[in-house]
Design a protein around this motif. Structure first.
Motif, short mmCIF file in Angstrom:
data_model
loop_
_atom_site.label_atom_id
_atom_site.label_comp_id
_atom_site.label_asym_id
_atom_site.label_seq_id
_atom_site.Cartn_x
_atom_site.Cartn_y
_atom_site.Cartn_z
N LEU A 227 0.78 -1.34 0.09
CA LEU A 227 0.03 -0.20 0.08
C LEU A 227 0.94 1.19 -0.02
N ARG A 228 1.89 1.24 0.72
CA ARG A 228 3.06 2.42 0.79
C ARG A 228 3.43 2.71 -0.51
N ARG A 229 3.71 1.50 -1.29
CA ARG A 229 4.30 1.96 -2.66
C ARG A 229 3.12 2.49 -3.71
N ALA A 230 2.11 2.12 -3.42
CA ALA A 230 0.97 2.67 -4.23
C ALA A 230 0.82 4.24 -3.89
N LEU A 231 0.82 4.45 -2.68
CA LEU A 231 0.61 5.84 -2.32
C LEU A 231 1.60 6.65 -2.44
N ALA A 232 2.93 6.13 -2.68
CA ALA A 232 3.98 7.01 -2.75
C ALA A 232 4.31 7.10 -4.25
N SER A 233 3.59 6.26 -5.18
CA SER A 233 3.92 6.60 -6.57
C SER A 233 3.35 7.86 -7.19
N ARG A 234 4.22 8.02 -8.43
CA ARG A 234 3.75 9.38 -9.02
C ARG A 234 2.56 9.15 -9.88
N LEU A 235 1.36 9.59 -9.32
CA LEU A 235 0.12 9.23 -10.00
C LEU A 235 -0.67 10.35 -10.63
N ALA A 236 -1.36 10.40 -11.56
CA ALA A 236 -2.25 11.12 -11.83
C ALA A 236 -3.48 11.03 -11.26
N ALA A 237 -4.15 12.06 -10.86
CA ALA A 237 -5.45 12.05 -9.89
C ALA A 237 -6.71 11.36 -10.88
N PRO A 238 -7.45 10.83 -10.21
CA PRO A 238 -8.70 10.10 -11.15
C PRO A 238 -9.49 11.49 -11.62
N ASN A 239 -10.21 11.04 -12.80
CA ASN A 239 -11.11 12.10 -13.15
C ASN A 239 -12.07 12.83 -12.06
N GLY A 240 -12.01 14.12 -12.10
CA GLY A 240 -13.11 14.73 -11.27
C GLY A 240 -12.28 15.18 -9.96
N MET A 241 -10.97 14.89 -9.53
CA MET A 241 -10.41 15.02 -8.52
C MET A 241 -9.28 15.74 -8.67
N SER A 242 -8.89 17.05 -7.90
CA SER A 242 -7.77 17.81 -8.42
C SER A 242 -6.48 17.22 -7.70
N GLY A 243 -5.48 17.35 -8.44
CA GLY A 243 -4.17 16.62 -7.99
C GLY A 243 -3.82 17.12 -6.60
N VAL A 244 -3.96 18.46 -6.12
CA VAL A 244 -3.84 18.68 -4.68
C VAL A 244 -4.68 17.71 -3.88
N GLU A 245 -5.90 17.85 -3.99
CA GLU A 245 -6.85 16.94 -3.30
C GLU A 245 -6.38 15.58 -3.19
N PHE A 246 -5.83 14.97 -4.33
CA PHE A 246 -5.43 13.51 -4.27
C PHE A 246 -4.08 13.39 -3.46
N ALA A 247 -3.50 14.45 -3.70
CA ALA A 247 -2.20 14.18 -2.70
C ALA A 247 -2.39 14.53 -1.20
N GLY A 248 -3.54 15.28 -0.84
CA GLY A 248 -3.92 15.40 0.57
C GLY A 248 -4.15 14.20 1.13
#
Length: 616
Positions: free
Chosen positions: A168-189
């Motif tokens: 799970l840590r690997r997935a959370l730390a990966s450099r990912l694009a946010a899902p449609n409808g969610m901002s990158g800042v919100e996704f990072a938070g």
């Protein structure tokens, strides 16, 4: 009991319904399975806390104000309003303004923490690129944002499995694009908050630092401040205090801003603010000890309060604020407070270099059990203890035994040292198996040590040393505990496991209700290593209900089918919550292992299944 039936319900009300949402398949989601690296199944390196280099300037859409924030908190600087009718302040009014208010009035307050030309996009946020072992960047881009949000907010942090935590840590730390409808800042938070709940404070801090401070929304700012306090990096919050000083209105934030004023060269202002706060009759949630610690910390910046006396006699409990400041100052905290403290403080202590080694070791043991610390990191800490004090004290004794377990030329002496570290309890502490993993890998496989084969295998697989564990397959007897771990833990299984072999394992299973046999069957079924007839037979005999579906099982199963490793990992975390393996049902394990294998994360699937057999 099923995890979904506990008080730690993973999603409440309508939020749970999103697990039935359709899962999109995109070319960017596909991930090719890769064989486990030689001698180790560990799938990816630990995320580095160093943020990646700046990317080109963002588009206007990316610089829009963060969700839930005013326009002044992010985005392009707007045109100044007309001041033709504005009244100039009087000299008396100017003298009453503090520095921040004066800077705001004169237009001197900075809007960005780095030049505009170097501001980073938030289209992809994370610290582990795909080329560095992260998951594909587009994995979640076309997934329903409600599903991703539910998985991130519904996971409370503690997973039953060390290897589940690592995945799970690997997935959370990966450099990912946010899902449609969610901002990158919100996704990072959302990700940073979950990493904090998992005890991954350094990773949470790094995720926040991958986004420019002026773009932070309240969620990301709160997660960042929590991570700064947990890691003892108090002044790490100062850019936020300068750029977004008004984002919070509470006494602790005021104290933190005063600390930042001291480190920004405004000693007089900081001294006055902290003194006023200490003398105030009402300080909100802050007590005298909280302000004194802030004064002591600010004193290190030349405030003149470095000699402030800290008395703990009237303090009844620790808080993250007290612990973070005291640890950063290298202060001794009374044992009575530490003894009553919760797991948060042990997780935080593991990585705080200012703490005494003995205190860090206690925290590191928990961190190793839960997956926060690697085996190598735990060994390094004991090595520091041995270098500092030899074999003095309990930590020194363990460090000396660990040294023997690794370097003694006699294998029998090494095994004896490993046994001493494991202790006399029938159930070996899992962190001790993590600690001795590489020492176990150096023991020659043979009948001389067959009596220790099972715990040695468990130790090796705790660190992902599957190929070293494979040397013992001709030593263990079919149906033994060591055999069960190898049956699910080794790569490249050529023949299905027979019903008779599982029956032999079940006969030797002393766990309540043959729980370990149920987990073995679930792991084998998830890995596709038993026939459908064998699976169905044991399913009926043990009442495993492997075929029963829920909204969660459908979602993770579909994510596995479309080989979306990132979504599988998030949903895996949702289904693995709990304090120990008694909270994990074979049915949940089956769906998790199956989805991980199908999505290309077979190494993680094998290690989780082996851990279940070892610890269940």
């Amino acid at each position: 009991m099923s995890i979904f039936g506990s008080k730690q319900a993973l999603l409440a009300g309508a939020a749970f319904a999103v697990l039935g949402a359709p899962i999109a398949f995109a070319a960017g989601n596909a991930q090719t399975a890769t064989p486990a690296p030689a001698q180790q199944a560990t799938p990816a390196p630990s995320p580095s806390p160093t943020p990646p280099s700046a990317s080109p300037a963002p588009s206007p859409a990316e610089t829009a104000a963060p969700e839930g924030e005013g326009e002044e908190q992010g985005g392009e600087e707007s045109s100044a309003p007309s001041t033709s009718n504005a009244r100039l302040p009087t000299l008396e009014e100017l003298e009453s303004l503090d520095t921040d208010e004066l800077d705001e009035l004169l237009g001197l307050k900075p809007k960005y923490d780095i030049p505009k030309a170097q501001r980073r996009e938030t289209t992809r946020v994370g610290i582990l690129d795909e080329a560095e072992g992260g998951l594909p960047a587009a994995s979640l881009a076309k997934q329903p944002q409600a599903l991703v949000r539910a998985a991130l907010t519904g996971t409370q942090g503690r997973l039953v499995s060390r290897w589940g935590h690592i995945a799970l840590r690997r997935a959370l730390a990966s450099r990912l694009a946010a899902p449609n409808g969610m901002s990158g800042v919100e996704f990072a938070g959302l990700r940073a908050q979950l990493l904090n709940r998992m005890g991954e404070f350094s990773a949470a801090r790094a995720i926040a630092q991958d986004v420019d401070v002026d773009a932070w929304n309240t969620r990301l700012a709160n997660a960042a401040v929590d991570s700064y306090i947990a890691t003892g990096d108090i002044v790490g919050a100062c850019p936020l205090a300068v750029l977004r000083g008004g984002y919070r209105d509470d006494a602790q934030w005021d104290a933190l801003r005063s600390i930042c004023s001291a480190y920004g060269g405004e000693s007089g202002r900081a001294r006055n603010e902290l003194a006023r706060m200490r003398n105030a009759k009402s300080r909100g949630d802050l007590e005298d000890i909280d302000v004194l610690l802030a004064q002591r910390y600010a004193g290190a910046a030349g405030l003149g309060n470095s000699t402030v006396t800290i008395e703990w006699d009237d303090v009844d409990e620790l808080t993250p604020w007290r612990y973070g400041l005291a640890a950063a100052l290298g202060m001794d905290i009374p044992d009575r407070l530490l003894d009553d403290a919760g797991p948060y403080y042990q997780r935080a202590s593991a990585s705080l270099p200012s703490l005494p080694l003995a205190l860090r070791v206690n925290g590191a043991r928990r961190a190793a059990r839960e997956g926060i610390f690697s085996s190598a990191a735990l060994i390094d800490l004991y090595s520091q203890a041995y270098a500092a004090g030899g074999n003095e004290g309990s930590v020194g004794t363990d460090a000396a035994q660990l040294r023997t377990a690794y370097v003694d030329p006699d294998p029998a002496a090494r095994v004896a040292a490993i046994r001493a570290l494991w202790g006399e309890d029938a159930q070996i502490p899992y962190d001790r198996q993590v600690l001795t993993a590489y020492a176990a890998a150096r023991i020659p496989a043979g009948d001389q040590f067959s009596g220790d084969a099972a715990p040695l295998i468990a130790a090796m697989l705790a660190a992902g040393l599957d190929l070293d564990a494979a040397r013992w397959r001709d030593v263990v007897d079919e149906g033994d505990a060591g055999w069960g771990m190898l049956a699910v833990g080794l790569p490249n299984a050529k023949q299905p496991v027979s019903n008779n072999a599982i029956d032999s394992f079940s006969d030797k299973d002393s766990s309540t209700g043959r729980a370990r046999t149920g987990l073995l069957v679930a792991g084998l079924a998830g890995l596709g290593r038993i026939s459908s007839g064998t699976r169905n037979g044991w399913d009926r005999e043990l009442g495993l209900e492997l075929g029963r579906e829920t909204a969660w099982s459908k979602a993770i199963g579909r994510a596995g089918e479309v080989r979306n490793a990132a979504l599988v990992s998030l949903l895996m975390g949702l289904g693995m919550q709990g304090d120990d393996w008694s909270r994990m049902t074979p049915r949940h394990l089956y769906y998790i292992v199956s989805a991980l294998r199908q999505s290309g994360l077979e190494a993680e699937a094998r290690m989780i299944a082996a851990e279940a057999v070892a610890r269940g």
